[in-house]
Design a protein around this motif. Structure first.
Motif, PDB file in Angstrom:
ATOM      1  N   SER A   9       0.857  -1.295  -0.075  1.00  0.00           N
ATOM      2  CA  SER A   9      -0.176   0.023  -0.110  1.00  0.00           C
ATOM      3  C   SER A   9       0.816   1.379  -0.079  1.00  0.00           C
ATOM      4  O   SER A   9       0.256   2.188  -0.368  1.00  0.00           O
ATOM      5  CB  SER A   9      -0.962  -0.047   1.008  1.00  0.00           C
ATOM      6  OG  SER A   9      -0.230  -0.259   2.260  1.00  0.00           O
ATOM      7  N   ASN A  10       1.933   1.265   0.459  1.00  0.00           N
ATOM      8  CA  ASN A  10       2.839   2.490   0.443  1.00  0.00           C
ATOM      9  C   ASN A  10       3.989   2.195  -0.732  1.00  0.00           C
ATOM     10  O   ASN A  10       5.085   2.877  -0.498  1.00  0.00           O
ATOM     11  CB  ASN A  10       3.752   2.520   1.904  1.00  0.00           C
ATOM     12  CG  ASN A  10       2.687   2.494   2.821  1.00  0.00           C
ATOM     13  OD1 ASN A  10       2.095   3.671   2.989  1.00  0.00           O
ATOM     14  ND2 ASN A  10       2.338   1.623   3.914  1.00  0.00           N
TER      15      ASN A  10
ATOM     16  N   ASP B  39       6.496  -0.562   3.660  1.00  0.00           N
ATOM     17  CA  ASP B  39       5.617  -1.836   3.932  1.00  0.00           C
ATOM     18  C   ASP B  39       6.550  -2.834   4.428  1.00  0.00           C
ATOM     19  O   ASP B  39       5.898  -3.477   5.532  1.00  0.00           O
ATOM     20  CB  ASP B  39       4.936  -2.057   2.577  1.00  0.00           C
ATOM     21  CG  ASP B  39       3.928  -1.407   2.108  1.00  0.00           C
ATOM     22  OD1 ASP B  39       3.062  -1.063   2.836  1.00  0.00           O
ATOM     23  OD2 ASP B  39       3.898  -1.175   0.955  1.00  0.00           O
TER      24      ASP B  39
ATOM     25  N   SER C 165       9.097  -1.490  -1.776  1.00  0.00           N
ATOM     26  CA  SER C 165       8.434  -0.990  -0.807  1.00  0.00           C
ATOM     27  C   SER C 165       9.074  -1.077   0.465  1.00  0.00           C
ATOM     28  O   SER C 165       8.537  -1.786   1.378  1.00  0.00           O
ATOM     29  CB  SER C 165       6.873  -1.673  -0.985  1.00  0.00           C
ATOM     30  OG  SER C 165       5.899  -0.615  -0.274  1.00  0.00           O
TER      31      SER C 165
END
Length: 317
Positions: A59-60, A234, A231
């Motif tokens: 998500s990040n 995350d 990421s």
């Protein structure tokens, strides 16, 4: 110790680079050298190859500033017994290199490449790059689909561009495979072991302990895949969960592994920054990593000593 290992190694995806067919060594070295230049692919460049099949677990993901990194293992490498512990030790992709003038039968090339890939069961993406195909090979449209990628004769700059484009495709394919792995229903229940575990006694107590430790180890592994996916934020979140679970279950070796991963995540997240405070933080954390690795070995040896003592005592009863 492995060569070329650094704090950042944990974020590098290992790709086996294999010669396919009777390729002249000089040609293989040349193509492998050309491939090595594309060891870093910016996330912002892979959008045309990437498809979000379901909501990404990353998500990040820093699409504007992040990257996916490769570590090319030219000639391949043997499987590591530590692959469960550190996901970056797995061969996660295989790239074959073929010289078409030396291998006129592309059906044979495809078969040879397929057989070569069988040695790398952990690989998620496979591509065979076939350079300098002849007109008859180019005209065979049936091979445009699949893992065989033809590189028509061209100047160096054009070939470099074509190769870079194909590596963007590889990066996107790996990212989508990582997403599938993390979203898999059983990803949190996978049994993860190291050679240290395999040497331990599988008593009922050990089995119970392993079950308790499973979730923490799974979180650490998910953190690894977040890191490989580019990421770091995350990754750090999963490492933080893994650290807490490992602490509660006394799983010091995996605690150290999660802590080591978090150091890499910190560096990747602040890539390009020259900050003395950051350097001190990395040194401090890495000292803690070493301390916990040592602690895990002391704990493991103490347990073995206790088992030997118990076994010895029972022999004289």
């Amino acid at each position: 110790m492995e060569p070329d290992v650094s704090v950042e190694t944990s974020c590098m995806i290992r790709i086996a680079v294999l010669p396919i067919g009777p390729i002249p060594p000089s040609h293989f070295r040349d193509y492998a050298s050309m491939l090595a230049r594309h060891h870093k692919i910016e996330l912002s460049t892979i959008s045309s190859f990437y498809t979000e099949h379901q909501k990404s677990p990353f998500s990040n993901q820093p699409w504007d500033s992040g990257s996916i990194r490769f570590k090319f293992m030219v000639g391949g490498s043997a499987a590591s017994p530590w692959e469960d512990f550190q996901s970056n030790r797995k061969i996660l992709a295989v790239i074959g290199i073929c010289h078409c003038p030396s291998s006129p039968d592309l059906e044979s090339v495809i078969e040879q490449f397929s057989n070569a890939c069988k040695s790398y069961s952990s690989s998620l993406v496979q591509r065979c790059f076939a350079f300098c195909p002849g007109d008859s090979q180019l005209e065979d449209n049936s091979r445009k689909e699949g893992n065989l990628v033809l590189f028509p004769p061209a100047d160096r700059q054009t070939q470099e561009f074509h190769l870079h484009t194909m590596m963007q495709d590889v990066a996107a394919s790996l990212l989508m495979e990582f997403e599938k792995w993390v979203l898999r229903p059983d990803s949190g229940g996978t049994i993860l072991k190291t050679p240290l575990d395999s040497q331990a006694s599988l008593s009922s107590e050990e089995v119970i302990k392993a079950k308790k430790r499973r979730l923490g180890r799974a979180q650490k592994t998910i953190g690894d895949y977040c890191l490989l996916a580019g990421s770091p934020v995350d990754a750090n979140a999963h490492y933080a969960t893994a650290l807490e679970l490992a602490r509660l279950t006394g799983d010091y070796f995996w605690y150290a592994g999660a802590l080591e991963g978090s150091v890499c995540a910190l560096l990747v997240d602040r890539m390009g920054q020259k900050d003395p405070v950051l350097e001190d933080e990395v040194k401090y954390r890495y000292n803690s990593v070493i301390l916990h690795y040592r602690k895990s070995f002391i704990q493991d040896n103490a347990q073995r000593y206790f088992l030997l003592q118990s076994f010895g005592a029972s022999c004289f009863e």
